[in-house]
Design an enzyme around this catalytic site. Structure first.
Site, PDB file in Angstrom:
ATOM      1  CB  SER A 250       3.203  -5.743  -2.366  1.00 40.38           C
ATOM      2  OG  SER A 250       3.080  -4.653  -1.714  1.00 40.38           O
ATOM      3  CE  LYS A 251      -4.773  -1.498  -0.071  1.00 41.38           C
ATOM      4  NZ  LYS A 251      -6.008  -0.942  -1.175  1.00 41.38           N
ATOM      5  NE  ARG A 252       4.272  -2.523   2.835  1.00 45.61           N
ATOM      6  CZ  ARG A 252       5.523  -2.794   3.162  1.00 45.61           C
ATOM      7  NH1 ARG A 252       6.503  -2.048   3.266  1.00 45.61           N
ATOM      8  NH2 ARG A 252       5.972  -4.086   3.560  1.00 45.61           N
ATOM      9  CG  ASP A 260      -8.357  -2.061  -2.956  1.00 42.80           C
ATOM     10  OD1 ASP A 260      -8.855  -1.414  -2.513  1.00 42.80           O
ATOM     11  OD2 ASP A 260      -7.022  -2.280  -2.776  1.00 42.80           O
TER      12      ASP A 260
END
Ligand code: GLU
Length: 479
Positions: A250-252, A260
């Protein structure tokens, strides 16, 4: 003809799981040289709060960069547009109206309070389908009077809905477990529950490929297809991509997106190759596969049911394999942004540096560290000249450096062969082990324990003048 789609929400980045879905949808359409198969991009932006400006552009750019060109999409057009859901509001309104006429949905005027009063002690809502029984005139009157409403799916109270998922097999649900979902919100925007069905039908998608989070709600969507009398597409739900056994990537929570990873110095083609292996494996025992190979080898049977774990160590290894296959020219060109920021910038020919780095870095992100020694020469610790294993000492260095300096100065041609013959010839002549000569020579010109290359490679990198200058400087410091 196979038609698949990728339907991301514009969040501002493309996470690895999303790109994996896009890749499989692309490969499924294009596999086996099936040039007729089509891959479509649709932007799902009905969830207004999540809208991020330029976010759609990031998706277009990422898909193109990753080598997944789409046949139809917002920026390339196509016969079934618009391809951005917020531009399709009227279409959903029209079909919602139709669905109400067909009995598959109804206008609901219930307030929040009323709905809360219908929630049982387990938090489960028990819709009494109150509004389903309002007369047509009453519904029209309320709408005309400006009463807020939503449109809800009319799910039959009895029965079972099931389908055969091509990855997970038979999935069925008891209809009494299902809520009458909102299809059109009070602001007139559709929910995902409705829009995905309308769009997949109108865009003639026959294979829906998406994450397992939709596996169990799909029977509900199928009820909508049935209510319209439409053909139900085939489904492939894909296992999640995990950070570890318990957590989804999860990027969050700080896990990297595709961009990235590019910025970290990974190669697009290595990332795509690695992502292909997150939940799929070919029959053949191969791991390094370019896009053409992936298209040839991709099969439905190779898709796994179990969650895939994103393993950066393996990704680094695979990326390193791609780097090793590069020519020095290609490395120098593609790694230029990293070389420009390294201590090699403005000092060395990038192709020469590339030759040293190709077998020694896994990603371009490793370049700066491998070249850091270039900035650390001045006043380096002379103790480095001591090496037990090589039987090298400072005293020995002091003894041999003057002669090596003389011989380097006298070299008619400063080439790899000449340097090799000089150093090995000197060791043989004087009865030293090769390491006793190579070690002090390399340390004297680099001032570093570890360098991306041995004594001769370093001497060639620095060139005759700098090499001589450093040999003399070290000798002077030993005096
Ligand atoms: N917009 C949905 C998502 O991003 C797409 C689901 C689907 O492919 O149907 O999760």
């Amino acid at each position: 003809m196979i038609r698949t789609r990728f339907a991301p929400s514009p969040t501002g980045y493309l996470h690895i799981g999303g790109l994996r879905t896009a890749l499989y949808a692309y490969l499924f359409a294009k596999k086996d040289g099936d040039e007729n198969g089509q891959f479509i991009l649709r932007i799902e932006d009905t969830d207004r709060e999540r809208l991020v400006s330029d976010a759609a552009q990031i998706i277009y750019d990422t898909l193109k960069n990753a080598g997944l060109p789409y046949d139809e999409g917002p920026d390339v057009g196509g016969d079934y547009g618009p391809y951005i859901q917020s531009d399709r509001k009227e279409i959903y309104a029209e079909y919602a109206k139709k669905l109400v006429e067909l009995g598959g949905a109804y206008y609901c005027f219930c307030t929040k309070e009323r709905l809360e009063s219908l929630t049982d002690e387990n938090g489960q809502r028990k819709y009494d389908k109150h509004c389903l029984h309002l007369s047509r005139e009453e519904v029209e009157r309320r709408i005309a009077a400006g009463e807020p409403y939503v449109i809800r799916q009319n799910i039959p109270e009895e029965g079972v809905s099931w389908y055969e998922d091509l990855v997970y097999g038979k999935i069925s649900v008891e209809l009494k477990e299902l809520e009458d979902n909102i299809l059109i919100k009070s602001d007139g925007m559709p929910t995902y529950n409705f829009a995905n069905v309308i769009d997949d039908h109108l865009m003639k998608i026959n294979y829906v490929i998406r994450g397992t989070e939709y596996l169990s709600s799909t029977p509900k969507y199928n009820l909508l297809y049935e209510a319209f009398g439409w053909e139900i597409p085939k489904y492939l739900h894909l296992p999640p991509v995990m950070r570890d056994e318990k957590h989804k990537l999860s990027k969050r929570y700080g896990d990297p997106s595709y961009n990235d990873l590019l910025n970290e110095g990974f190669l697009g083609e290595a990332l795509v190759n690695y992502i292909a292996l997150l939940g799929w494996s070919p029959k053949e025992n191969v791991e390094k596969m370019d896009m053409e190979t992936l298209k040839r080898l991709f099969t439905l049977e190779g898709i796994s049911h179990s969650p895939a774990i994103f393993d950066k160590t393996k990704l680094r290894w695979l990326n390193g394999e791609y780097i090793k296959a590069m020519s020095p020219e290609e490395f120098a060109e593609r790694a230029k942004p990293w070389l420009d920021k390294s201590p090699a910038a403005g000092r060395f020919d990038y192709i020469t540096v590339a030759k040293l780095l190709i077998t020694r870095v896994d990603t371009f992100g490793d370049i700066a560290e491998k070249l850091a020694f270039l900035d650390a020469y001045d006043g380096f610790d002379l103790e480095m000249l001591e090496n037990k294993k090589q039987k090298a000492t400072k005293e020995l260095a002091k003894e041999i450096l003057p002669e090596l300096i003389e011989r380097v100065e006298a070299l008619p041609a400063y080439t790899e062969e000449a340097l090799h013959d000089l150093l090995i010839g000197y060791a043989t002549e004087k009865g030293y082990k090769n390491g006793q000569v190579m070690w002090p020579f390399r340390i004297a010109i680099t001032g570093a324990m570890n360098t991306p290359g041995g004594a001769i490679e370093m001497a060639l990198l620095f060139g005759k003048e700098v090499t001589l200058c450093r040999l003399k400087e070290t000798l002077a410091r030993l005096a």
